[in-house]
Motif scaffolding. Sequence first.
Motif, PDB file in Angstrom:
ATOM      1  N   THR A  89      -7.928  -0.503   7.558  1.00 19.51           N
ATOM      2  CA  THR A  89      -6.750  -1.581   7.392  1.00 19.51           C
ATOM      3  C   THR A  89      -6.691  -2.886   7.986  1.00 19.51           C
ATOM      4  O   THR A  89      -7.341  -2.657   9.118  1.00 19.51           O
ATOM      5  CB  THR A  89      -5.611  -0.883   8.633  1.00 19.51           C
ATOM      6  OG1 THR A  89      -3.638  -1.417   8.708  1.00 19.51           O
ATOM      7  CG2 THR A  89      -5.068  -0.889   9.768  1.00 19.51           C
ATOM      8  N   ARG A  93       0.942  -4.137   5.903  1.00 21.06           N
ATOM      9  CA  ARG A  93       0.754  -4.403   4.447  1.00 21.06           C
ATOM     10  C   ARG A  93      -0.726  -3.925   3.704  1.00 21.06           C
ATOM     11  O   ARG A  93      -0.356  -3.441   2.564  1.00 21.06           O
ATOM     12  CB  ARG A  93       0.927  -5.824   3.799  1.00 21.06           C
ATOM     13  CG  ARG A  93       1.000  -5.540   2.256  1.00 21.06           C
ATOM     14  CD  ARG A  93       1.876  -7.227   1.699  1.00 21.06           C
ATOM     15  NE  ARG A  93       2.053  -7.645   0.489  1.00 21.06           N
ATOM     16  CZ  ARG A  93       2.700  -7.807  -0.911  1.00 21.06           C
ATOM     17  NH1 ARG A  93       3.130  -9.002   0.086  1.00 21.06           N
ATOM     18  NH2 ARG A  93       3.660  -7.857  -1.155  1.00 21.06           N
ATOM     19  N   ASN A  94      -1.781  -4.658   4.314  1.00 15.07           N
ATOM     20  CA  ASN A  94      -2.848  -4.022   3.235  1.00 15.07           C
ATOM     21  C   ASN A  94      -3.810  -2.742   4.175  1.00 15.07           C
ATOM     22  O   ASN A  94      -4.604  -3.133   4.977  1.00 15.07           O
ATOM     23  CB  ASN A  94      -4.069  -5.775   3.625  1.00 15.07           C
ATOM     24  CG  ASN A  94      -2.725  -6.710   3.048  1.00 15.07           C
ATOM     25  OD1 ASN A  94      -2.733  -7.040   2.394  1.00 15.07           O
ATOM     26  ND2 ASN A  94      -3.120  -7.752   3.371  1.00 15.07           N
ATOM     27  N   THR A  95      -2.766  -1.779   3.643  1.00 12.93           N
ATOM     28  CA  THR A  95      -3.265  -0.733   4.062  1.00 12.93           C
ATOM     29  C   THR A  95      -3.836   0.375   2.885  1.00 12.93           C
ATOM     30  O   THR A  95      -3.074   0.358   2.422  1.00 12.93           O
ATOM     31  CB  THR A  95      -2.624  -0.498   4.667  1.00 12.93           C
ATOM     32  OG1 THR A  95      -2.432  -0.693   6.310  1.00 12.93           O
ATOM     33  CG2 THR A  95      -3.520   1.090   5.712  1.00 12.93           C
ATOM     34  N   SER A  96      -5.218   0.575   2.722  1.00 19.66           N
ATOM     35  CA  SER A  96      -5.404   2.198   2.427  1.00 19.66           C
ATOM     36  C   SER A  96      -6.073   2.934   2.947  1.00 19.66           C
ATOM     37  O   SER A  96      -6.611   3.699   4.242  1.00 19.66           O
ATOM     38  CB  SER A  96      -6.535   1.118   1.910  1.00 19.66           C
ATOM     39  OG  SER A  96      -6.945   0.106   1.068  1.00 19.66           O
ATOM     40  N   LEU A 108      -7.350  -6.081  -0.117  1.00 22.06           N
ATOM     41  CA  LEU A 108      -6.624  -6.064  -0.006  1.00 22.06           C
ATOM     42  C   LEU A 108      -5.739  -6.080  -1.264  1.00 22.06           C
ATOM     43  O   LEU A 108      -5.973  -6.430  -2.379  1.00 22.06           O
ATOM     44  CB  LEU A 108      -6.500  -7.997   0.222  1.00 22.06           C
ATOM     45  CG  LEU A 108      -7.235  -8.200   1.398  1.00 22.06           C
ATOM     46  CD1 LEU A 108      -7.285 -10.016   1.334  1.00 22.06           C
ATOM     47  CD2 LEU A 108      -6.175  -7.840   2.692  1.00 22.06           C
ATOM     48  N   THR A 109      -4.001  -5.519  -1.438  1.00 20.96           N
ATOM     49  CA  THR A 109      -3.700  -5.187  -2.008  1.00 20.96           C
ATOM     50  C   THR A 109      -2.397  -5.865  -2.656  1.00 20.96           C
ATOM     51  O   THR A 109      -1.862  -6.916  -2.254  1.00 20.96           O
ATOM     52  CB  THR A 109      -3.776  -4.070  -2.002  1.00 20.96           C
ATOM     53  OG1 THR A 109      -2.450  -3.682  -0.565  1.00 20.96           O
ATOM     54  CG2 THR A 109      -4.904  -2.931  -1.485  1.00 20.96           C
ATOM     55  N   ASN A 550       0.153 -10.816  -7.653  1.00 20.64           N
ATOM     56  CA  ASN A 550      -0.204 -11.586  -6.698  1.00 20.64           C
ATOM     57  C   ASN A 550      -1.208 -12.738  -7.460  1.00 20.64           C
ATOM     58  O   ASN A 550      -2.391 -13.318  -6.516  1.00 20.64           O
ATOM     59  CB  ASN A 550      -1.375 -10.666  -5.502  1.00 20.64           C
ATOM     60  CG  ASN A 550      -0.366 -10.369  -4.736  1.00 20.64           C
ATOM     61  OD1 ASN A 550       0.612 -10.759  -4.241  1.00 20.64           O
ATOM     62  ND2 ASN A 550      -1.328  -9.545  -3.470  1.00 20.64           N
ATOM     63  N   THR A 605      -9.307  -2.735  -6.704  1.00 18.01           N
ATOM     64  CA  THR A 605      -8.798  -4.060  -6.770  1.00 18.01           C
ATOM     65  C   THR A 605     -10.295  -4.532  -6.871  1.00 18.01           C
ATOM     66  O   THR A 605     -10.735  -4.276  -5.879  1.00 18.01           O
ATOM     67  CB  THR A 605      -8.181  -3.570  -5.012  1.00 18.01           C
ATOM     68  OG1 THR A 605      -6.861  -2.831  -5.369  1.00 18.01           O
ATOM     69  CG2 THR A 605      -7.948  -5.163  -4.657  1.00 18.01           C
ATOM     70  N   ARG A 615      -6.977 -12.103  -2.302  1.00 16.14           N
ATOM     71  CA  ARG A 615      -6.253 -11.062  -2.034  1.00 16.14           C
ATOM     72  C   ARG A 615      -6.500  -9.841  -2.873  1.00 16.14           C
ATOM     73  O   ARG A 615      -6.418  -8.365  -2.926  1.00 16.14           O
ATOM     74  CB  ARG A 615      -4.621 -10.627  -2.110  1.00 16.14           C
ATOM     75  CG  ARG A 615      -4.189 -12.103  -0.833  1.00 16.14           C
ATOM     76  CD  ARG A 615      -2.644 -11.779  -0.781  1.00 16.14           C
ATOM     77  NE  ARG A 615      -2.454 -12.594   0.798  1.00 16.14           N
ATOM     78  CZ  ARG A 615      -1.867 -13.655   0.732  1.00 16.14           C
ATOM     79  NH1 ARG A 615      -2.547 -14.332  -0.404  1.00 16.14           N
ATOM     80  NH2 ARG A 615      -0.734 -14.061   1.716  1.00 16.14           N
ATOM     81  N   GLN A 788     -14.460  -8.369   5.772  1.00 17.51           N
ATOM     82  CA  GLN A 788     -13.892  -9.372   5.237  1.00 17.51           C
ATOM     83  C   GLN A 788     -14.627 -10.657   4.611  1.00 17.51           C
ATOM     84  O   GLN A 788     -15.251 -10.799   5.519  1.00 17.51           O
ATOM     85  CB  GLN A 788     -12.657  -9.380   5.235  1.00 17.51           C
ATOM     86  CG  GLN A 788     -11.933  -8.478   5.481  1.00 17.51           C
ATOM     87  CD  GLN A 788     -10.572  -8.896   6.091  1.00 17.51           C
ATOM     88  OE1 GLN A 788      -9.740  -9.009   5.435  1.00 17.51           O
ATOM     89  NE2 GLN A 788      -9.632  -8.887   7.148  1.00 17.51           N
TER      90      GLN A 788
END
Length: 815
Positions: A89, A93-96, A108-109, A550, A605, A615, A788
């Motif tokens: 994470t 929001r951007n958690t896998s 980033l999803t 996105n 992704t 993203r 990242q």
Amino acid sequence: MTRAFKLALLFSAAVSSLAAAEDAPQAATSPNAVVGASDVIIVTARRRQETAQQVPLAISVIRGDSIEATGNFNVVKLQQLAPTLQVYTSNPRNTSVNIRGLGVPFGLTSDGFEQGVGIYVDDVYNSRVAAATFDFLDVEQVEVLRGPQGTLYGKNTTAGAINITTNQPTFDFEGHAEITAGNLDYKQGKAAISGPLSDTIAVRLAVATTSRRGTLYNTRTQRYLNEQDNLGLRGTLLFKPSDDLSITLSGDYSKQDPYGFGTAFVRVGTTQRALSRQYDALVAAINAATPGRNYAVPSRNVYDRLTDIDATLQAGNKIGGASLKVKWNVGPGTLTSVSAWRFWDWKPQNDRDFTGLSIVSKSQNPSQQNQYSQEFRYNYEGPKVDAVIGLFGFKQRIDTQGVEQQGADASRWSLSGAQATDASILNGLTATNTQYLKSDSAALYGQVSYKLTDALTIQPSIRVNYDKKQGYYNRVVTTGAGTVISCTPAPAAGTTLAAQCGVYQPQSTSPSVSDWNFSYDFNVNYKFARDVLGYATYAKSFKTVGINQNGLPLTAANVPDLSASTVKPESVNHFEIGLKTQFWDRKATFNLTAFHTSIRDFQATVNGGQFGTVRGYLANAEKVVSQGIEADFKIRTSERFTAYANGAYTDAKYKKFTSAPCPPELSGGTLQAAGTTPDYSQAGVPGALSPRQCDISGQALPGVSKWAFSYGAEVNAPVTVLAKQGQIYLGVDGNYRSHWNSNASPSIYTDVKGYALTNFRAGFRGDGFDVFGWVRNAFDVNYIELLQVAPGNVGLIAGTPGDERTFGGTIKFSF
């Protein structure tokens, strides 16, 4: 047949030949149930109560007291106890959340796809993984189910499910409270109280709060970031007018408001961009253009935990809802209805360039989400046949309003030649997007367990599913002067407009897609002896269609690629065999699982390095395979000693992905000629020609450690302290994960080294109390949670270091 399956079959035969056939009633221990938990673990994985060792599927059960003892207070931390669970994470929001390397595409999803790992709280499906970042609130236990689960759970899940069960109201008055304090200004408080309001009505109230100083220090703002600031409330009302009917009304609300989330400089890796336009040269050019500026990151050692990001940070996060659950014994079975509404309000502000330079000066995509679900389920249990049939309906609406803006240093960073010296070209260039997603789903599912003999059971299951998604995305781009720009027709090369369109492209898409799917699985399980259960499962599953929400990637002609608006559904074939055993008078438990999962049209992704789609966007990889072996062991020699060890080997690869975006070392240069065979021989060579796409077939999936282990032990002794009888105890737990890659197209620059963490605790407990001290990451291991790639192909890699050594104490009371 894979090597993993052959080994598992040989082991199964060996254990079966040694098993003793006894007649005592079955009891079960969870390999993950750490010291202090009851030996008999009851689960509801198959929508009925049974012991964990009776369930013919791979399942890890973590009891609430084990969660508290080991300090794993949310799903993100829970992976330290469940080796095949991976959670990565950068913000809520951007958690896998992945199981066996499968589930949510790593990175980033977008909101336009389904979760491969379902998260359920008291039978209510949580559509977004942001729920995983909140504190566990009055939890009884967590079941981690591995493999496809769509024929028993409301929403189809191709990789597994996390089934969280909270403590329910009681007709006996009870309560507990817990206070924890530690370094980094860590403070956590939990409390719950339960009791009757009348002979037929009971209520339970729970609250939890957590705060902690951040782990990165921002030298620009002179404050710590990546804090913890959580508050959770839950209330449950139970009406039980008779033994045959119960009605449960639940409501919960959770809020996070930390200063975060940000990253620190990790490294620079050369790309194929011209050397003068890579990170170090760009920083030097910016400094030269402004005498006396002398910009430099505060440290090039990420473990100094220093950053200087300049954008405003915010991570406001609210989630909650209400549910009504009715259980009614009707005829020979039980009818269950679960009606639920949930909301999620996300208010972020981020630094998207990962630096203290003003490249991306503003980045925020606040989102409001509402979901409604209704499930009807009928359970029947008989001497020969057990059956479940269910109907599930789901409706979701997501609205997002995004703003991203270029800053004063953007021209120097992203443009070349004379344009690089003109800050006005990109300074203030703003992309404003409005988007929504409507998602509807309906399903009919069922499962039958038929006992052919006392030892042999067959279990067929089916699911019929309909999904419809409607999306809308509109991006308007304005200059620093507020002028709306258009990139159609394509502007002439070298013009100011062409430079602006190369960073942000106006886009408008309204994808709509629907799909019917039929899935099924077939399980055969055989009880070789009283404490030896073997099983084999084949499942044909799917993940439904997805849409990109996105923004779309750009084509070679620098226009939005409309063909990427939607992605195909995944088609999943899953094979699994397992063995569940107990021996040494049931003092020891050993479970073994082997699995092979292949997915056609895997929804990945990916990230092409462009600012407008950094993203990530969804794309279909032709085929992915995940296979491996999992082993769980627990031993309880007496009331004085318990230990467990769990391990997993996971080989998860892109079996075929011929048109993936290239990793940073093969990006940034002038594109190779169309139609030519891609040349991968000049990775990281500045000025080299870059492949248009890369074939990454055979490479590992991102976010997956090939080897993962967890272990724990506790020893105790009876003592009397201050006239209080109890036990002193010493516990240890730890986990290891081998290296993994954090880029969708694996890169030499985003390989995360493996690490091992060790935690200790020691305390004194007795009737109604527990006092203990703890140390987590006791040996102060340096490790990375996430890497990242910065946009623009400049070679910058940023990341988040894992927690340093933390320590503190906890006091718990119950009555």
